[in-house]
Design an enzyme around this catalytic site. Structure first.
Site, PDB file in Angstrom:
ATOM      1  N   HIS A 109       1.310  -1.708   0.010  1.00 40.18           N
ATOM      2  CA  HIS A 109       0.177  -0.042   0.119  1.00 40.18           C
ATOM      3  C   HIS A 109       0.960   1.566   0.167  1.00 40.18           C
ATOM      4  CE1 HIS A 109      -2.889  -2.764   2.341  1.00 40.18           C
ATOM      5  NE2 HIS A 109      -3.779  -2.423   1.371  1.00 40.18           N
ATOM      6  N   LYS A 137     -16.246  -7.826   6.022  1.00 37.88           N
ATOM      7  CA  LYS A 137     -15.336  -8.551   5.611  1.00 37.88           C
ATOM      8  C   LYS A 137     -13.999  -8.861   7.284  1.00 37.88           C
ATOM      9  CE  LYS A 137     -13.024  -7.058   1.700  1.00 37.88           C
ATOM     10  NZ  LYS A 137     -11.781  -5.959   1.217  1.00 37.88           N
ATOM     11  N   ARG A 179      -1.639  -6.457  -7.584  1.00 35.85           N
ATOM     12  CA  ARG A 179      -1.185  -7.095  -7.301  1.00 35.85           C
ATOM     13  C   ARG A 179      -0.209  -8.511  -8.881  1.00 35.85           C
ATOM     14  NH1 ARG A 179      -3.640  -7.291  -1.632  1.00 35.85           N
ATOM     15  NH2 ARG A 179      -5.453  -7.330  -2.964  1.00 35.85           N
ATOM     16  N   SER A 191      -2.821  -8.071   2.938  1.00 39.47           N
ATOM     17  CA  SER A 191      -2.729  -7.697   4.426  1.00 39.47           C
ATOM     18  C   SER A 191      -3.337  -9.108   5.458  1.00 39.47           C
ATOM     19  CB  SER A 191      -3.995  -6.978   4.709  1.00 39.47           C
ATOM     20  OG  SER A 191      -3.730  -5.467   4.497  1.00 39.47           O
TER      21      SER A 191
END
Ligand code: ADP
Length: 159
Positions: free
Chosen positions: A18, A42, A91, A129
């Site tokens: 990030h 989430k 990504r 993450s």
């Protein structure tokens, strides 16, 4: 011309992928809002204030960056901030399909907002993450993946 960008995400927690994208995005816009999505579906490890604090800690000396929280429609938020550039990071190939669909839907909601995709440096592209949390939970070294402040917050969570 003053350009305002918005970089949305869950940032649970912020990591070096990030940070790389944010540093690149600040070269393209005069003002960048980092918009932290509430994302209750989430089931984030960190609450909204904690996620915001970790980003603020990283970018506190940069006056062109502002960290905000949101739980409404991204396009509405972007309009209320006069942000015309939506920043997303890519990504892996698997990100593409989701991002492609999101861009298509957002464009139908508001065609004025342009989405810009950025890629991090090669060694940061694979960071996520979820993996950072998993490695921290298992007591691994996450210093290559995130900053010291986040690493200490993760240690506290998994103590
Ligand atoms: P989301 O829940 O939207 O996936 P994230 O916090 O995981 O939110 O990511 C926010 C944005 O950052 C997304 O555009 C995502 O593709 C991008 N991103 C996350 N990790 C990386 C990385 N390692 N390299 C480049 N972009 C990344």
């Amino acid at each position: 011309m003053n350009r305002t960008g918005i970089y949305p995400g869950s940032f649970d927690p912020i990591h070096k992928g990030h940070i790389d994208i944010i540093n690149r995005a600040t070269k393209l816009v005069d003002k960048l809002y980092i918009a932290v999505a509430d994302s209750p579906h989430k089931k984030p490890l960190f609450n909204l204030d904690e996620r915001k604090e970790m980003i603020d800690e990283e970018f506190s000396n940069n006056s062109s960056i502002e960290v905000i929280a949101f739980d409404n429609l991204l396009i509405d938020l972007a309009n209320s901030l006069n942000a015309e550039i939506l920043i997303r990071g890519l990504r892996v190939v698997s990100d593409f399909e989701y991002e492609f669909q999101m861009l298509g839907m957002n464009r139908q909601l508001d065609s004025k907002i342009e989405t810009v995709f950025l890629m991090a440096d090669a060694q940061r592209q694979s960071i996520s993450s979820n993996f950072v949390k998993e490695i921290a939970r298992l007591g691994g070294d996450i210093s290559n993946f995130t900053n010291k402040f986040v690493a200490s917050k993760l240690r506290d969570k998994y103590k």
